[in-house]
Design an enzyme around this catalytic site. Structure first.
Site, PDB file in Angstrom:
ATOM      1  N   SER A  23      -9.684 -94.376  22.128  1.00 33.84           N
ATOM      2  CA  SER A  23     -10.464 -94.521  23.360  1.00 33.84           C
ATOM      3  C   SER A  23     -10.746 -95.995  23.611  1.00 33.84           C
ATOM      4  CB  SER A  23     -11.792 -93.768  23.208  1.00 33.84           C
ATOM      5  OG  SER A  23     -12.725 -94.134  24.212  1.00 33.84           O
ATOM      6  N   TYR A  73     -19.459 -91.670  18.016  1.00 32.01           N
ATOM      7  CA  TYR A  73     -18.190 -91.528  18.743  1.00 32.01           C
ATOM      8  C   TYR A  73     -17.424 -92.845  18.766  1.00 32.01           C
ATOM      9  CZ  TYR A  73     -14.863 -90.904  22.534  1.00 32.01           C
ATOM     10  OH  TYR A  73     -13.711 -90.873  23.282  1.00 32.01           O
TER      11      TYR A  73
END
Length: 258
Positions: free
Chosen positions: A138, A151
């Site tokens: 990401s 995350y």
């Protein structure tokens, strides 16, 4: 005909990978928790493209799940030419106040399952001296993000891990790529309990099809890393190396605080 194994295949980027690879005449092994969605996707792809599609309904955070996936492919006599570690999720909020089990499951899925599957299938790829692995990370991998702390850290791990494996495995004919998409049209924000006022600030959103196409192009080029998104997405990847760390963290804390 090559075979690809895709985790998190029932929706979003994983589903888009399945559809694109099926169109490229690739047999598939689809892994996800959502049995109904997975079986429906498999049925559609078999009928449309006349390929072999195997389904494994597994929660990869459960003990022994990655081993069961690997054993399934061995029992079926399947050679996995392309492994796509796509399964993952995020969770917005103050870490000290967050649900402990959810934070641990995030590490189990985003990091541990990915490492285990990579290790299991890479050994076989080494023996054949061929194969490819795509690990989906990401834009969050490029800097710590307050209120998305676990995350972002998990995606930073995936990026670092994958880039190291790219360097280790070139001599064996194995391609390893980490894909780092910016904001994408998926249900990530909903599943991560992202505040609507923060999600609404997101611009330059990529489609899942764009993410898949750009990722597969980068794999074909032999790249180690691909960042997918517009100008601001690519700019963000540079800021961590330019802006002083304390300043960057203060900016990000204010940006992500509700």
């Amino acid at each position: 005909m090559p075979t690809a194994l895709i985790t998190g295949a029932s929706a979003g980027i994983g589903k888009a990978f399945a559809e694109e690879l099926a169109a490229r005449n690739t047999n598939l092994v689809l892994v996800a928790r959502s049995e109904e969605e997975l079986n429906e996707l498999a049925k559609q792809l078999r009928e449309k493209y006349h390929i072999q599609v195997d389904v494994i309904v597994k929660d990869l955070t459960e003990p022994g799940a990655t081993g069961a996936v690997f054993d399934f492919t061995k029992e079926k006599g399947l050679t996995i030419d392309l492994l796509i570690n796509n399964a993952g999720f995020g969770d917005y909020g103050d870490f000290a106040e967050a649900d402990e089990e959810r934070q641990i499951k995030m590490v189990q899925l985003n990091v541990l399952a990915l490492v285990d599957l990579t290790h299991k299938f890479m050994r076989l790829m080494r023996e054949r001296r061929s194969g490819s692995i795509i690990n989906v990370s990401s834009l969050a991998a490029f800097q710590p993000i307050p209120y998305l702390s676990v995350y972002a850290a998990s995606k930073a791990f995936v990026r670092s891990f994958s880039e190291a494996l790219w360097a280790e495995n070139r001599q064996y004919g194995i391609r390893v790529l980490v894909s780092c998409p910016g904001p994408t049209e998926t249900n990530f924000f909903t599943e991560a309990n992202f505040p609507p006022e923060l999600a609404s600030r997101t611009n330059e959103v990529s489609t899942v099809e764009e993410v898949v196409r750009e990722t597969l192009k980068a794999l074909e080029r032999g790249d180690s890393t691909v960042v997918i998104g517009g100008f601001s997405t690519h700019l963000i990847t540079k800021l961590a190396g330019i802006v002083p760390r304390k300043t960057l963290l203060n900016i990000l804390e204010k940006q992500f605080r509700v």
